[in-house]
Design a protein around this motif. Sequence first.
Motif, PDB file in Angstrom:
ATOM      1  N   UNK A 189       0.841  -1.201   0.000  1.00  0.00           N
ATOM      2  CA  UNK A 189       0.000   0.000   0.000  1.00  0.00           C
ATOM      3  C   UNK A 189       0.873   1.247   0.000  1.00  0.00           C
ATOM      4  N   UNK A 190       2.044   1.167   0.636  1.00  0.00           N
ATOM      5  CA  UNK A 190       2.946   2.312   0.684  1.00  0.00           C
ATOM      6  C   UNK A 190       3.356   2.765  -0.722  1.00  0.00           C
ATOM      7  N   UNK A 191       3.531   1.824  -1.646  1.00  0.00           N
ATOM      8  CA  UNK A 191       3.909   2.174  -3.015  1.00  0.00           C
ATOM      9  C   UNK A 191       2.745   2.830  -3.754  1.00  0.00           C
ATOM     10  N   UNK A 192       1.518   2.331  -3.521  1.00  0.00           N
ATOM     11  CA  UNK A 192       0.351   2.975  -4.118  1.00  0.00           C
ATOM     12  C   UNK A 192       0.255   4.422  -3.629  1.00  0.00           C
ATOM     13  N   UNK A 193       0.525   4.629  -2.348  1.00  0.00           N
ATOM     14  CA  UNK A 193       0.477   5.978  -1.798  1.00  0.00           C
ATOM     15  C   UNK A 193       1.501   6.876  -2.485  1.00  0.00           C
ATOM     16  N   UNK A 194       2.717   6.368  -2.647  1.00  0.00           N
ATOM     17  CA  UNK A 194       3.785   7.143  -3.281  1.00  0.00           C
ATOM     18  C   UNK A 194       3.416   7.515  -4.711  1.00  0.00           C
ATOM     19  N   UNK A 195       2.857   6.565  -5.450  1.00  0.00           N
ATOM     20  CA  UNK A 195       2.533   6.805  -6.849  1.00  0.00           C
ATOM     21  C   UNK A 195       1.400   7.801  -7.031  1.00  0.00           C
ATOM     22  N   UNK A 196       0.527   7.925  -6.045  1.00  0.00           N
ATOM     23  CA  UNK A 196      -0.566   8.888  -6.142  1.00  0.00           C
ATOM     24  C   UNK A 196      -0.209  10.223  -5.503  1.00  0.00           C
ATOM     25  N   UNK A 197       1.046  10.379  -5.063  1.00  0.00           N
ATOM     26  CA  UNK A 197       1.510  11.652  -4.537  1.00  0.00           C
ATOM     27  C   UNK A 197       1.041  11.945  -3.130  1.00  0.00           C
ATOM     28  N   UNK A 198       0.878  10.906  -2.315  1.00  0.00           N
ATOM     29  CA  UNK A 198       0.356  11.091  -0.960  1.00  0.00           C
ATOM     30  C   UNK A 198       1.253  10.413   0.075  1.00  0.00           C
ATOM     31  N   UNK A 199       1.177  10.915   1.294  1.00  0.00           N
ATOM     32  CA  UNK A 199       1.757  10.194   2.414  1.00  0.00           C
ATOM     33  C   UNK A 199       0.888   8.968   2.660  1.00  0.00           C
ATOM     34  N   UNK A 200       1.395   8.003   3.414  1.00  0.00           N
ATOM     35  CA  UNK A 200       0.611   6.802   3.689  1.00  0.00           C
ATOM     36  C   UNK A 200      -0.663   7.153   4.431  1.00  0.00           C
ATOM     37  N   UNK A 201      -0.570   8.046   5.398  1.00  0.00           N
ATOM     38  CA  UNK A 201      -1.762   8.449   6.163  1.00  0.00           C
ATOM     39  C   UNK A 201      -2.762   9.158   5.256  1.00  0.00           C
ATOM     40  N   UNK A 202      -2.265  10.048   4.386  1.00  0.00           N
ATOM     41  CA  UNK A 202      -3.147  10.764   3.474  1.00  0.00           C
ATOM     42  C   UNK A 202      -3.801   9.834   2.470  1.00  0.00           C
ATOM     43  N   UNK A 203      -3.048   8.841   2.012  1.00  0.00           N
ATOM     44  CA  UNK A 203      -3.591   7.863   1.066  1.00  0.00           C
ATOM     45  C   UNK A 203      -4.728   7.069   1.707  1.00  0.00           C
ATOM     46  N   UNK A 204      -4.502   6.595   2.929  1.00  0.00           N
ATOM     47  CA  UNK A 204      -5.539   5.811   3.608  1.00  0.00           C
ATOM     48  C   UNK A 204      -6.785   6.658   3.862  1.00  0.00           C
ATOM     49  N   UNK A 205      -6.571   7.908   4.209  1.00  0.00           N
ATOM     50  CA  UNK A 205      -7.707   8.790   4.474  1.00  0.00           C
ATOM     51  C   UNK A 205      -8.505   9.049   3.196  1.00  0.00           C
ATOM     52  N   UNK A 206      -7.816   9.373   2.099  1.00  0.00           N
ATOM     53  CA  UNK A 206      -8.497   9.638   0.835  1.00  0.00           C
ATOM     54  C   UNK A 206      -9.130   8.377   0.268  1.00  0.00           C
ATOM     55  N   UNK A 207      -8.473   7.248   0.501  1.00  0.00           N
ATOM     56  CA  UNK A 207      -9.000   5.979   0.000  1.00  0.00           C
ATOM     57  C   UNK A 207     -10.322   5.643   0.688  1.00  0.00           C
ATOM     58  N   UNK A 208     -10.368   5.860   1.995  1.00  0.00           N
ATOM     59  CA  UNK A 208     -11.593   5.580   2.746  1.00  0.00           C
ATOM     60  C   UNK A 208     -12.743   6.440   2.218  1.00  0.00           C
ATOM     61  N   UNK A 209     -12.460   7.698   1.891  1.00  0.00           N
ATOM     62  CA  UNK A 209     -13.485   8.587   1.358  1.00  0.00           C
ATOM     63  C   UNK A 209     -13.962   8.119  -0.012  1.00  0.00           C
ATOM     64  N   UNK A 210     -13.024   7.635  -0.835  1.00  0.00           N
ATOM     65  CA  UNK A 210     -13.363   7.259  -2.215  1.00  0.00           C
ATOM     66  C   UNK A 210     -14.080   5.916  -2.299  1.00  0.00           C
ATOM     67  N   UNK A 211     -13.658   4.942  -1.480  1.00  0.00           N
ATOM     68  CA  UNK A 211     -14.161   3.577  -1.633  1.00  0.00           C
ATOM     69  C   UNK A 211     -14.923   3.045  -0.419  1.00  0.00           C
ATOM     70  N   UNK A 212     -14.874   3.772   0.686  1.00  0.00           N
ATOM     71  CA  UNK A 212     -15.634   3.351   1.853  1.00  0.00           C
ATOM     72  C   UNK A 212     -15.055   2.186   2.609  1.00  0.00           C
ATOM     73  N   UNK A 213     -13.788   1.880   2.375  1.00  0.00           N
ATOM     74  CA  UNK A 213     -13.134   0.791   3.112  1.00  0.00           C
ATOM     75  C   UNK A 213     -11.624   0.972   3.037  1.00  0.00           C
ATOM     76  N   UNK A 214     -10.907   0.164   3.817  1.00  0.00           N
ATOM     77  CA  UNK A 214      -9.451   0.255   3.850  1.00  0.00           C
ATOM     78  C   UNK A 214      -8.853  -0.277   2.549  1.00  0.00           C
ATOM     79  N   UNK A 215      -7.667   0.214   2.153  1.00  0.00           N
ATOM     80  CA  UNK A 215      -7.065  -0.198   0.880  1.00  0.00           C
ATOM     81  C   UNK A 215      -6.877  -1.704   0.724  1.00  0.00           C
ATOM     82  N   UNK A 216      -6.328  -2.372   1.737  1.00  0.00           N
ATOM     83  CA  UNK A 216      -6.058  -3.806   1.603  1.00  0.00           C
ATOM     84  C   UNK A 216      -7.347  -4.606   1.422  1.00  0.00           C
ATOM     85  N   UNK A 217      -8.383  -4.222   2.152  1.00  0.00           N
ATOM     86  CA  UNK A 217      -9.665  -4.912   2.012  1.00  0.00           C
ATOM     87  C   UNK A 217     -10.236  -4.700   0.615  1.00  0.00           C
TER      88      UNK A 217
END
Length: 274
Positions: A189-217
Amino acid sequence: MTNPTEIIPGVLFYSFLSKMRKEKVGFLEHSTLVLQVSGLFTLATATETISMTGGNMLLIRKNQLGEITKIPIDGGDYQTIVILLKEDLLRKIALEEQIETVQKYTGAPNILIPENDFLHGFFQSVIPYVKHPEAKITDALGMLKVKEVVKILLHTMPQLKEFLFDFSETHKMDLEKFMLSNYHFNMPVEKFAQLTGRSLAGFKRDFQKAFGMAPRQWLQEKRLAEARHLIENKHKKPSAIYLDLGFESLSHFSHSFKKKFGVAPTELPVNTLL
């Protein structure tokens, strides 16, 4: 690439094989120059597919997701020479040569380089190292070879300056669009965060907003849903799709599939109406 011969540590690699190999490369971290000596090389990303044969050269942009297929052709072997243009080396070159870039690179992520005598001569100079990998090449010599090829690239195509020397951070891109195009790549997940230009915390936060669940799930469920679709509607065999969907092994895929759907993928009924 998988198990190449390392000619200059961390810089120059040589790949040889006699049968087809498909590699789920995943994260292409560094800008890379590839010389195809023989055989067919294919790079597939979410947006394009590029192929080349013997004598062709390809410059691959850093921070991409992709899959490489290597195929010997016409009864011959597959051979490739690869040079990693790591950012720390490019920064040193930029400082020494006083190279400055005035804008962020926005061009094509992968560029086929026209054949020319200078680049041809450079790769001919690399052949002795390929033929004698037992010789321990120093880091200093590796740096000289990178400097040489970078200067030749700039001489051949001056417009590559922004491509090579853009050290800006990855811009914050559309997370939902990116993930829907690249979910099948098996990477942290850390690499996905890097590729989208986000910190890991920011990626998880934005991901939850976009998909309604955690990235790994979400990744697990998305991959399994796609697997079910391919088996039921496209008549694909589990053994033919599990790697392309980001699973490390067939047993892991089968266990996850049965846990999700209550039936093994090999026992899934096939839709014969499609």
